[in-house]
Each structure stands twice: as structure tokens, then as C-alpha cells.
Motif scaffolding. Structure first.
Motif, PDB file in Angstrom:
ATOM      1  N   MET A   1      72.862  52.280  51.727  1.00 31.60           N
ATOM      2  CA  MET A   1      71.767  52.622  52.634  1.00 31.60           C
ATOM      3  C   MET A   1      71.894  54.069  53.132  1.00 31.60           C
ATOM      4  O   MET A   1      70.916  54.802  53.203  1.00 31.60           O
ATOM      5  CB  MET A   1      71.748  51.658  53.824  1.00 31.60           C
ATOM      6  N   SER A   2      73.091  54.504  53.490  1.00 32.42           N
ATOM      7  CA  SER A   2      73.287  55.868  53.981  1.00 32.42           C
ATOM      8  C   SER A   2      72.984  56.905  52.903  1.00 32.42           C
ATOM      9  O   SER A   2      72.452  57.970  53.183  1.00 32.42           O
ATOM     10  CB  SER A   2      74.720  56.043  54.493  1.00 32.42           C
ATOM     11  N   LEU A   3      73.309  56.575  51.641  1.00 30.15           N
ATOM     12  CA  LEU A   3      73.001  57.505  50.547  1.00 30.15           C
ATOM     13  C   LEU A   3      71.495  57.615  50.337  1.00 30.15           C
ATOM     14  O   LEU A   3      70.962  58.699  50.084  1.00 30.15           O
ATOM     15  CB  LEU A   3      73.689  57.068  49.263  1.00 30.15           C
ATOM     16  N   ASP A   4      70.793  56.478  50.422  1.00 31.17           N
ATOM     17  CA  ASP A   4      69.328  56.517  50.277  1.00 31.17           C
ATOM     18  C   ASP A   4      68.696  57.345  51.389  1.00 31.17           C
ATOM     19  O   ASP A   4      67.752  58.121  51.167  1.00 31.17           O
ATOM     20  CB  ASP A   4      68.764  55.091  50.317  1.00 31.17           C
ATOM     21  N   PHE A   5      69.202  57.149  52.621  1.00 33.31           N
ATOM     22  CA  PHE A   5      68.664  57.933  53.756  1.00 33.31           C
ATOM     23  C   PHE A   5      68.918  59.427  53.561  1.00 33.31           C
ATOM     24  O   PHE A   5      68.032  60.255  53.795  1.00 33.31           O
ATOM     25  CB  PHE A   5      69.322  57.449  55.056  1.00 33.31           C
ATOM     26  N   LEU A   6      70.116  59.762  53.100  1.00 27.50           N
ATOM     27  CA  LEU A   6      70.456  61.166  52.900  1.00 27.50           C
ATOM     28  C   LEU A   6      69.582  61.802  51.815  1.00 27.50           C
ATOM     29  O   LEU A   6      69.088  62.914  51.962  1.00 27.50           O
ATOM     30  CB  LEU A   6      71.940  61.298  52.534  1.00 27.50           C
ATOM     31  N   ALA A   7      69.354  61.045  50.744  1.00 25.87           N
ATOM     32  CA  ALA A   7      68.519  61.578  49.661  1.00 25.87           C
ATOM     33  C   ALA A   7      67.078  61.767  50.121  1.00 25.87           C
ATOM     34  O   ALA A   7      66.424  62.782  49.850  1.00 25.87           O
ATOM     35  CB  ALA A   7      68.574  60.648  48.449  1.00 25.87           C
ATOM     36  N   GLY A   8      66.557  60.776  50.840  1.00 27.46           N
ATOM     37  CA  GLY A   8      65.183  60.871  51.331  1.00 27.46           C
ATOM     38  C   GLY A   8      65.012  62.003  52.328  1.00 27.46           C
ATOM     39  O   GLY A   8      64.005  62.725  52.304  1.00 27.46           O
ATOM     40  N   PHE A   9      65.996  62.146  53.222  1.00 30.15           N
ATOM     41  CA  PHE A   9      65.918  63.206  54.224  1.00 30.15           C
ATOM     42  C   PHE A   9      65.971  64.587  53.562  1.00 30.15           C
ATOM     43  O   PHE A   9      65.271  65.510  53.967  1.00 30.15           O
ATOM     44  CB  PHE A   9      67.077  63.048  55.220  1.00 30.15           C
ATOM     45  N   THR A  10      66.784  64.671  52.525  1.00 31.03           N
ATOM     46  CA  THR A  10      66.876  65.949  51.796  1.00 31.03           C
ATOM     47  C   THR A  10      65.558  66.307  51.146  1.00 31.03           C
ATOM     48  O   THR A  10      65.090  67.456  51.200  1.00 31.03           O
ATOM     49  CB  THR A  10      67.981  65.878  50.739  1.00 31.03           C
ATOM     50  N   ILE A  11      64.920  65.325  50.501  1.00 32.59           N
ATOM     51  CA  ILE A  11      63.633  65.562  49.856  1.00 32.59           C
ATOM     52  C   ILE A  11      62.582  65.954  50.893  1.00 32.59           C
ATOM     53  O   ILE A  11      61.760  66.858  50.684  1.00 32.59           O
ATOM     54  CB  ILE A  11      63.192  64.325  49.068  1.00 32.59           C
ATOM     55  N   PHE A  12      62.627  65.276  52.054  1.00 33.66           N
ATOM     56  CA  PHE A  12      61.683  65.581  53.124  1.00 33.66           C
ATOM     57  C   PHE A  12      61.851  67.021  53.614  1.00 33.66           C
ATOM     58  O   PHE A  12      60.867  67.745  53.810  1.00 33.66           O
ATOM     59  CB  PHE A  12      61.883  64.599  54.289  1.00 33.66           C
ATOM     60  N   MET A  13      63.087  67.459  53.796  1.00 33.31           N
ATOM     61  CA  MET A  13      63.336  68.816  54.285  1.00 33.31           C
ATOM     62  C   MET A  13      62.897  69.865  53.269  1.00 33.31           C
ATOM     63  O   MET A  13      62.335  70.902  53.635  1.00 33.31           O
ATOM     64  CB  MET A  13      64.822  68.985  54.608  1.00 33.31           C
TER      65      MET A  13
END
Length: 342
Positions: A1-13
Motif C-alpha cells: 500500500m505504501s509503495l502504491d501511495f508513493l507511486a501515485g503521489f509521484t505521478i501527481f507531483m
């Protein structure tokens, strides 16, 4: 879950950064037109006061109406090395009524993508505290872009020859022709150590010779006959250097090439005409460009007086050096150039 959040947040930024970087470009078309006009006025001002225009040799201002199409760029500077110092002959042609039309100013000075309206003005201050305003273009509207540049105006040098004992030769036999020579040494005149703003350059400026007191060389007569004015050149760097006569249309008056006045009356270069008071010759750059002169050349302008079979009536004889010792340079005149665009 933390990896998915990190990937999504990176794409968002990354997406946010891209959007933010694109916003200024999207709003560029909303900038005020006044800023654009100021930029065009600034660019036009730079061209006028920092560039001599094109062609340079012979200079563009020597073109007549028939050859106006050969002018590619209008610049008023003496040279690229002298920003803000303008040449008076360029200024005169630039503001000459009826020479340039609106398309000329737009295509050869403004270089705009749209047909801008314009107003060019130059306010020149003279040594006697008077002012001269030169202006061309449309009346100024309520709002426009503009730039003002403080400039100085360079006037061509003028050789004024009055009564001078060096050229009053009373020792010659009366049957010998009198020849008065004005000599220009291009190696000295175009000395690179002398700045262009303080240089006599016959390639871009007219050669002015005026004998103001010819009567002083007429000791016992009222007038003498000027037979001809001829041009001679020599290259001192060649083996056995010698002067050779320059082929020229001496018997044809051409105000684009030269102006010869005898007692204020216009003549060709073979006048065979009597003169009593003044002789004035203006040799223009359009003529010197035909002489194939370079920095090593020496140019002679020879005034030949011939009253044969009568004895010579004038004592004017010798060689006048058209150099920095004999030909004073006029002080630079201050002025303000304003370019208005809308």
C-alpha cells in the motif's frame, strides 16, 4: 500500500509541475499590447542608432530613388563601433521628404510582422543654442510604445582654403599652367587608431573643398580660367609607384557624384570657365566608390588653370594636404531621437 501511495503521489507531483510550467505560456497572449509596442520601439531604436545600415560601401544614403530598392537596412550610426553617434548625411536622407514611403520604414527599419504605425523624431541642439526638429510618420495617438535615445551627430569635414602664402606662387613663368592639388592620403585618414567618430572617411562622407578667397590669387586680374578638375590615384606600396588619371565622366554634370560651383554657378569638371571669387567642390562617396581606392591609396584632386595663349592670371599653385592638420572636424552635435510605435 505504501509503495502504491508513493507511486501515485509521484505521478501527481510530476503532473502538477507540468501544468504549472505551462500556465505562463497559456497566458502569454493576454499580456498588454503596450509592452509589445515598447519592445518593437526599443528594437527599432537599436537598429537606427547602433547600426550604419546596409549597404555600407558605398553607403546606403548615397542611393537615389532609382536605386532605392538596393537599400536593405536603414541605420543612422557612423559605424557599428560608434553606437549613439549618427552621421548627418544618413540623418538627412532618412528624414528627406518623399524618398522613403511607409513600407520602406516598416520593412527596412522596424522589421515588424504586422504593419505598425510609427513616428520618428530627432531634436538636434546647435552650438548657438537653437534647436532643429526632424520628424516623419503619423500623428501620435493617445497611447503608444516609445523609446528615447540620447545621440550625437557627426558632420562631414570641410576644407576651407582662404588667402594662404603657401599656395600663392609668384615665381613660376607666366606661360606655365597653374595646378592646385588637393591630396588625400587614405593610409593617414583611415588610421585605425583614430575612432570612427573622429575620422575623415571619404568612403562614407563627402569630400568638401572650398576656396573662399580666390581673388587673393589674382594679383593683377579680375578672374582666371579653370580649365578642368581631374582625379588621380597612386598606390605607394607598388613597385615604382606613380599617379594615374582615373577614368571618369568629367564632361557630364551628375549631382549624385559631385557638385562643382564656380562663383556659385554649377559646372561640370571641364568648365573652361572664368572664376573670380569662390570655387567649391563636393565629391560624394558614390564617386569615390567608383575609384577602387583602398587604405593604401593616395587620391589627388587637381584644379588646372589655363588662360593660354594669354599669360596665366592666377598665382594659385601647389599641394594642399586634406588631413587632420588642415581640415578641422566639427564638434559633435547633441540630440534626442524618439521612436514611437503603435
Amino acid at each position: 500500500m505504501s509503495l502504491d501511495f508513493l507511486a501515485g503521489f509521484t505521478i501527481f507531483m510530476l503532473a502538477l509541475i507540468m501544468v504549472v510550467s505551462m500556465v505562463p505560456g497559456l497566458l502569454a497572449g493576454l499580456e498588454s499590447s503596450g509592452i509589445d509596442y515598447d519592445a518593437v520601439a526599443y528594437r527599432t531604436g537599436v537598429i537606427l542608432v547602433e547600426d550604419p545600415g546596409w549597404p555600407v560601401y558605398p553607403p546606403w544614403e548615397m542611393n537615389d530613388l532609382a536605386h532605392k530598392g538596393e537599400i536593405e537596412r536603414i541605420g543612422l550610426a557612423v559605424s557599428k563601433e560608434t553606437p549613439n553617434i549618427l552621421l548627418s548625411t544618413k540623418v538627412k536622407k532618412f528624414f528627406e521628404e518623399g524618398f522613403f514611403d511607409q513600407s520602406d520604414y516598416r520593412n527596412k527599419a522596424i522589421f515588424g510582422d504586422i504593419p505598425y504605425s510609427y513616428n520618428f523624431s530627432l531634436n538636434i541642439s546647435h552650438p548657438d543654442a537653437s534647436y532643429e526638429l526632424k520628424q516623419t510618420g503619423n500623428p501620435l495617438p493617445p497611447g503608444y510604445g516609445y523609446i528615447r535615445r540620447v545621440v550625437k551627430i557627426k558632420e562631414p569635414a570641410v576644407a576651407v582654403i582662404g588667402s594662404d602664402s603657401r599656395y600663392n606662387d609668384t615665381t613660376l613663368n607666366s606661360s606655365i599652367l597653374r595646378t592646385f592639388t588637393v591630396q588625400l592620403n587614405f593610409n593617414e585618414l583611415l588610421d585605425p587608431e583614430r575612432g570612427p567618430a573622429y575620422r575623415i572617411d571619404p568612403r562614407t562622407e563627402p569630400v568638401n573643398v572650398t576656396i573662399t578667397d580666390f581673388g587673393a590669387y589674382l594679383p593683377a586680374n579680375d578672374e582666371a580660367t579653370l580649365q578642368s578638375v581631374t582625379f588621380w590615384k597612386m598606390d605607394p606600396t607598388r613597385p615604382i609607384p606613380q599617379f594615374t588619371r582615373i577614368p571618369f565622366s568629367y564632361d557630364t554634370e551628375d549631382s549624385d557624384l559631385y557638385i562643382l560651383l564656380l562663383d556659385e554657378e554649377s559646372c561640370n569638371l571641364k568648365p573652361e570657365k572664368e572664376v573670380a571669387n569662390t570655387i567649391s567642390l563636393v565629391l560624394k562617396p558614390a564617386a569615390t566608390s567608383l575609384f577602387t581606392l583602398d587604405q593604401n591609396s593616395i587620391l589627388d584632386i587637381r584644379f588646372v588653370f589655363d588662360d593660354s595663349p594669354d599669360p596665366q592670371r592666377t598665382t594659385l599653385n601647389g599641394t594642399y594636404l586634406y588631413d587632420y592638420d588642415n581640415v578641422p572636424l566639427s564638434p559633435l552635435k547633441p540630440g534626442v531621437l524618439e521612436v514611437a510605435i503603435w
